[in-house]
Write a protein that holds these residues in place. Structure first.
Motif, PDB file in Angstrom:
ATOM      1  N   ASN A  56       0.804  -1.223   0.000  1.00  0.00           N
ATOM      2  CA  ASN A  56       0.000   0.000   0.000  1.00  0.00           C
ATOM      3  C   ASN A  56       0.836   1.271   0.000  1.00  0.00           C
ATOM      4  OD1 ASN A  56      -2.314  -1.577   0.096  1.00  0.00           O
ATOM      5  ND2 ASN A  56      -2.163  -1.724   2.338  1.00  0.00           N
ATOM      6  N   LEU A  57       2.133   1.111  -0.032  1.00  0.00           N
ATOM      7  CA  LEU A  57       2.997   2.294   0.068  1.00  0.00           C
ATOM      8  C   LEU A  57       3.803   2.530  -1.210  1.00  0.00           C
ATOM      9  CD1 LEU A  57       4.410   1.571   3.648  1.00  0.00           C
ATOM     10  CD2 LEU A  57       2.489   3.052   3.048  1.00  0.00           C
ATOM     11  N   LEU A  58       3.509   1.765  -2.242  1.00  0.00           N
ATOM     12  CA  LEU A  58       4.359   1.801  -3.441  1.00  0.00           C
ATOM     13  C   LEU A  58       4.423   3.179  -4.093  1.00  0.00           C
ATOM     14  CD1 LEU A  58       3.526  -1.685  -5.023  1.00  0.00           C
ATOM     15  CD2 LEU A  58       5.672  -0.951  -3.949  1.00  0.00           C
ATOM     16  N   GLY A  59       3.363   3.994  -3.922  1.00  0.00           N
ATOM     17  CA  GLY A  59       3.326   5.308  -4.564  1.00  0.00           C
ATOM     18  C   GLY A  59       3.946   6.412  -3.720  1.00  0.00           C
ATOM     19  N   ARG A  60       4.366   6.077  -2.487  1.00  0.00           N
ATOM     20  CA  ARG A  60       4.881   7.133  -1.599  1.00  0.00           C
ATOM     21  C   ARG A  60       6.343   7.445  -1.821  1.00  0.00           C
ATOM     22  NH1 ARG A  60       2.679   6.572   4.358  1.00  0.00           N
ATOM     23  NH2 ARG A  60       0.500   6.061   3.906  1.00  0.00           N
ATOM     24  N   LYS A  61       6.711   8.687  -1.524  1.00  0.00           N
ATOM     25  CA  LYS A  61       8.111   9.105  -1.550  1.00  0.00           C
ATOM     26  C   LYS A  61       8.743   8.758  -0.198  1.00  0.00           C
ATOM     27  CE  LYS A  61       8.115  11.139  -5.606  1.00  0.00           C
ATOM     28  NZ  LYS A  61       7.623  12.512  -5.828  1.00  0.00           N
ATOM     29  N   PRO A  62      10.054   8.547  -0.176  1.00  0.00           N
ATOM     30  CA  PRO A  62      10.719   8.195   1.091  1.00  0.00           C
ATOM     31  C   PRO A  62      10.368   9.121   2.254  1.00  0.00           C
ATOM     32  CG  PRO A  62      12.256   7.948  -0.704  1.00  0.00           C
ATOM     33  CD  PRO A  62      10.997   8.520  -1.299  1.00  0.00           C
ATOM     34  N   ARG A  63      10.248  10.459   1.978  1.00  0.00           N
ATOM     35  CA  ARG A  63       9.972  11.369   3.101  1.00  0.00           C
ATOM     36  C   ARG A  63       8.596  11.135   3.709  1.00  0.00           C
ATOM     37  NH1 ARG A  63       6.918  14.816  -0.117  1.00  0.00           N
ATOM     38  NH2 ARG A  63       8.018  15.077  -2.081  1.00  0.00           N
ATOM     39  N   GLU A  64       7.729  10.411   2.995  1.00  0.00           N
ATOM     40  CA  GLU A  64       6.386  10.121   3.520  1.00  0.00           C
ATOM     41  C   GLU A  64       6.342   8.797   4.257  1.00  0.00           C
ATOM     42  OE1 GLU A  64       3.899  12.287  -0.081  1.00  0.00           O
ATOM     43  OE2 GLU A  64       4.728  10.292  -0.404  1.00  0.00           O
ATOM     44  N   LEU A  65       7.519   8.232   4.539  1.00  0.00           N
ATOM     45  CA  LEU A  65       7.579   6.924   5.212  1.00  0.00           C
ATOM     46  C   LEU A  65       8.212   7.048   6.589  1.00  0.00           C
ATOM     47  CD1 LEU A  65       9.083   4.826   2.273  1.00  0.00           C
ATOM     48  CD2 LEU A  65       6.665   4.931   2.936  1.00  0.00           C
ATOM     49  N   SER A  66       7.881   6.105   7.458  1.00  0.00           N
ATOM     50  CA  SER A  66       8.555   6.034   8.761  1.00  0.00           C
ATOM     51  C   SER A  66       9.930   5.400   8.571  1.00  0.00           C
ATOM     52  CB  SER A  66       7.740   5.171   9.715  1.00  0.00           C
ATOM     53  OG  SER A  66       7.832   3.816   9.317  1.00  0.00           O
ATOM     54  N   GLY A  67      10.755   5.483   9.612  1.00  0.00           N
ATOM     55  CA  GLY A  67      12.100   4.896   9.538  1.00  0.00           C
ATOM     56  C   GLY A  67      12.057   3.410   9.220  1.00  0.00           C
ATOM     57  N   GLY A  68      11.146   2.708   9.851  1.00  0.00           N
ATOM     58  CA  GLY A  68      11.042   1.260   9.643  1.00  0.00           C
ATOM     59  C   GLY A  68      10.606   0.936   8.214  1.00  0.00           C
ATOM     60  N   GLN A  69       9.672   1.757   7.711  1.00  0.00           N
ATOM     61  CA  GLN A  69       9.207   1.533   6.330  1.00  0.00           C
ATOM     62  C   GLN A  69      10.324   1.795   5.333  1.00  0.00           C
ATOM     63  OE1 GLN A  69       5.946   4.263   6.594  1.00  0.00           O
ATOM     64  NE2 GLN A  69       4.456   2.667   7.113  1.00  0.00           N
ATOM     65  N   ARG A  70      11.097   2.838   5.592  1.00  0.00           N
ATOM     66  CA  ARG A  70      12.228   3.129   4.700  1.00  0.00           C
ATOM     67  C   ARG A  70      13.233   1.984   4.691  1.00  0.00           C
ATOM     68  NH1 ARG A  70      13.632   8.974   6.872  1.00  0.00           N
ATOM     69  NH2 ARG A  70      11.517   9.731   6.625  1.00  0.00           N
ATOM     70  N   GLN A  71      13.480   1.459   5.889  1.00  0.00           N
ATOM     71  CA  GLN A  71      14.441   0.366   5.961  1.00  0.00           C
ATOM     72  C   GLN A  71      13.907  -0.844   5.194  1.00  0.00           C
ATOM     73  OE1 GLN A  71      17.306  -0.776   5.727  1.00  0.00           O
ATOM     74  NE2 GLN A  71      18.060   0.094   7.652  1.00  0.00           N
ATOM     75  N   ARG A  72      12.583  -1.026   5.249  1.00  0.00           N
ATOM     76  CA  ARG A  72      11.991  -2.133   4.489  1.00  0.00           C
ATOM     77  C   ARG A  72      12.139  -1.927   2.986  1.00  0.00           C
ATOM     78  NH1 ARG A  72       6.524  -2.469   7.270  1.00  0.00           N
ATOM     79  NH2 ARG A  72       7.597  -2.242   9.249  1.00  0.00           N
ATOM     80  N   VAL A  73      12.028  -0.690   2.548  1.00  0.00           N
ATOM     81  CA  VAL A  73      12.224  -0.404   1.111  1.00  0.00           C
ATOM     82  C   VAL A  73      13.671  -0.745   0.723  1.00  0.00           C
ATOM     83  CG1 VAL A  73      12.165   1.348  -0.699  1.00  0.00           C
ATOM     84  CG2 VAL A  73      10.460   1.394   1.139  1.00  0.00           C
ATOM     85  N   ALA A  74      14.598  -0.371   1.605  1.00  0.00           N
ATOM     86  CA  ALA A  74      16.008  -0.676   1.329  1.00  0.00           C
ATOM     87  C   ALA A  74      16.200  -2.194   1.213  1.00  0.00           C
ATOM     88  CB  ALA A  74      16.890  -0.112   2.436  1.00  0.00           C
ATOM     89  N   LEU A  75      15.512  -2.937   2.080  1.00  0.00           N
ATOM     90  CA  LEU A  75      15.574  -4.396   1.985  1.00  0.00           C
ATOM     91  C   LEU A  75      14.942  -4.876   0.689  1.00  0.00           C
ATOM     92  CD1 LEU A  75      14.556  -5.578   5.567  1.00  0.00           C
ATOM     93  CD2 LEU A  75      16.699  -6.070   4.384  1.00  0.00           C
ATOM     94  N   GLY A  76      13.830  -4.230   0.332  1.00  0.00           N
ATOM     95  CA  GLY A  76      13.122  -4.587  -0.892  1.00  0.00           C
ATOM     96  C   GLY A  76      14.020  -4.436  -2.110  1.00  0.00           C
TER      97      GLY A  76
END
Ligand code: ATP
Length: 366
Positions: A125-145
């Motif tokens: 559900n977050l695929l359209g968001r920019k990094p600044r619109e994410l929490s730290g944990g979500q950003r780290q998950r994107v990095a893992l992704g």
């Protein structure tokens, strides 16, 4: 097969030997953690596996291929760093797709991989968001992704959780463990946090000053530390170390530490007897100091008279900071024990759990 093998790997930066004669075979699917204090060479070792740092001497194999001269992009590895450096102008989808685009993957394949990784990581559900619109944990998950979509032979992770707050770190630790169970990708994980190492690694490599101190599964590292450094580094509060000497009296082998005398029984007796008359270091973990009167009563040979200096209640357990003659001891006891600062307290050491070390070599005596 994605074994990773390091043979006699040494790295020098000018005069500084950052990593010295590092030998390790990491099995396919294994999750190995490199742990040690700042500057011990763990990042440098990981960066050599990644190809970001040249080896000074030695060999590195990934999946049976010698990779010393293979550039990073051809090593079939994916790295996750602590500063996950997402592209701020790209959304989550684009961030995850970027590496595959560069490698000219067909668009439908990119889409399949990104959506699959997003599903694994709960990012759909977050695929359209920019990094600044994410929490730290979500950003780290994107990095893992971004690492997952590459479907690499090996994941290399350098303190990937250290920018997260304590609670999120614990949560992500579990998620990473689950991710590894699911993907089974060989992983090397670098951290300075011994708790992270203990909870995540199939095996842990403890390093100090560029040298491997011990390689073992977590429980073995805890139960049978190879030397004083490992014994003191793994476990919190840290193991107590007491200086004294071995005295053999008839058929008794005693650790004589001045204010405390401990009869050594069990497996340690024989190896300790070989140190008769010589200095040793005795190690005992805080939870292996017993304050329960029933235990103390039945273990006269390991009793110690102490004074309680500080009581630190933590709810589920209590830390006691004790003084016994010239020795300081930390004990971890049941919160049911009623003691106050200044109280006298008789404790007993659980001799099955005592460690002995040679003070010169600092190696475990066994
Ligand atoms: P930390 O947890 O602080 O990152 P580390 O265990 O990962 O520490 P490394 O970064 O591998 O340690 O560094 C090992 C040693 O090599 C240190 O003494 C460091 O100062 C030195 N070192 C690392 N990179 C370089 C470099 N590019 N040039 C010179 N010395 C370096």
């Amino acid at each position: 097969m994605a074994r990773v093998v390091l043979r006699g790997v040494t790295k020098k930066f000018g005069e500084v030997v950052a990593v010295r004669d590092f030998n390790l075979e990491i099995e396919d699917r294994e999750f190995v953690v490199f742990v040690g204090p700042s500057g011990c060479g763990k990042s440098t070792t990981l960066r050599m596996v990644a190809g970001l740092e040249e080896v000074t001497s030695g060999e590195i194999y990934i999946g049976d291929r010698l990779v010393n001269d293979v550039p990073p992009k051809d090593r079939d590895i994916a790295m996750v760093f602590q500063n996950y450096a997402l592209y701020p102008h790209m959304n989550v989808y684009e961030n995850m797709a970027f590496g595959l685009k560069l490698r000219k993957f067909p668009r439908h394949e990119i889409d399949r991989r990104v959506r699959e990784a997003a599903a694994i990581l709960g990012l759909e559900n977050l695929l359209g968001r920019k990094p600044r619109e994410l929490s730290g944990g979500q950003r780290q998950r994107v990095a893992l992704g971004r690492a997952i979509v590459r479907n690499p032979k090996v994941f290399l992770m350098d303190e990937p959780l250290s920018n997260l707050d304590a609670k999120l770190r614990v949560q992500m630790r579990t998620e990473l463990a689950k991710l590894h169970q699911r993907l089974q990708t060989t992983t090397i994980y670098v951290t300075h946090d011994q708790v992270e190492a203990m909870t995540m690694g199939d095996r842990i490599v403890v390093m100090k000053d560029g040298v491997i101190q011990q390689v073992a599964p977590p429980q073995e590292l805890y139960d049978r530390p190879a030397n004083v450094f490992v014994a003191g580094f793994i476990g919190s509060p840290a193991m107590n170390f007491l200086r004294g000497r071995i005295v053999v009296e008839g058929d008794r082998t005693v650790f004589d530490g001045g204010a405390l005398r401990i009869h050594l029984n069990g497996a340690l007796r024989q190896p300790a007897a070989a140190y008769a008359g010589k200095p040793v270091i005795l190690g005992i973990r805080p939870e292996d100091i017993e304050a329960d009167p029933a235990f103390v009563e039945t273990h006269p040979g390991t009793r110690v008279e102490s004074v309680v200096e500080v009581v630190e209640p933590l709810g589920s357990e209590v830390y006691l900071y004790l003084r016994a003659g010239e020795h300081n001891l930390t004990a971890r006891v049941d919160p049911g024990l009623r003691v106050q600062d200044g109280d006298r307290l008789t404790i007993a050491l659980n001799t099955d759990k005592v460690h002995l070390f040679d003070p010169e070599t600092e190696r475990a005596i066994r």
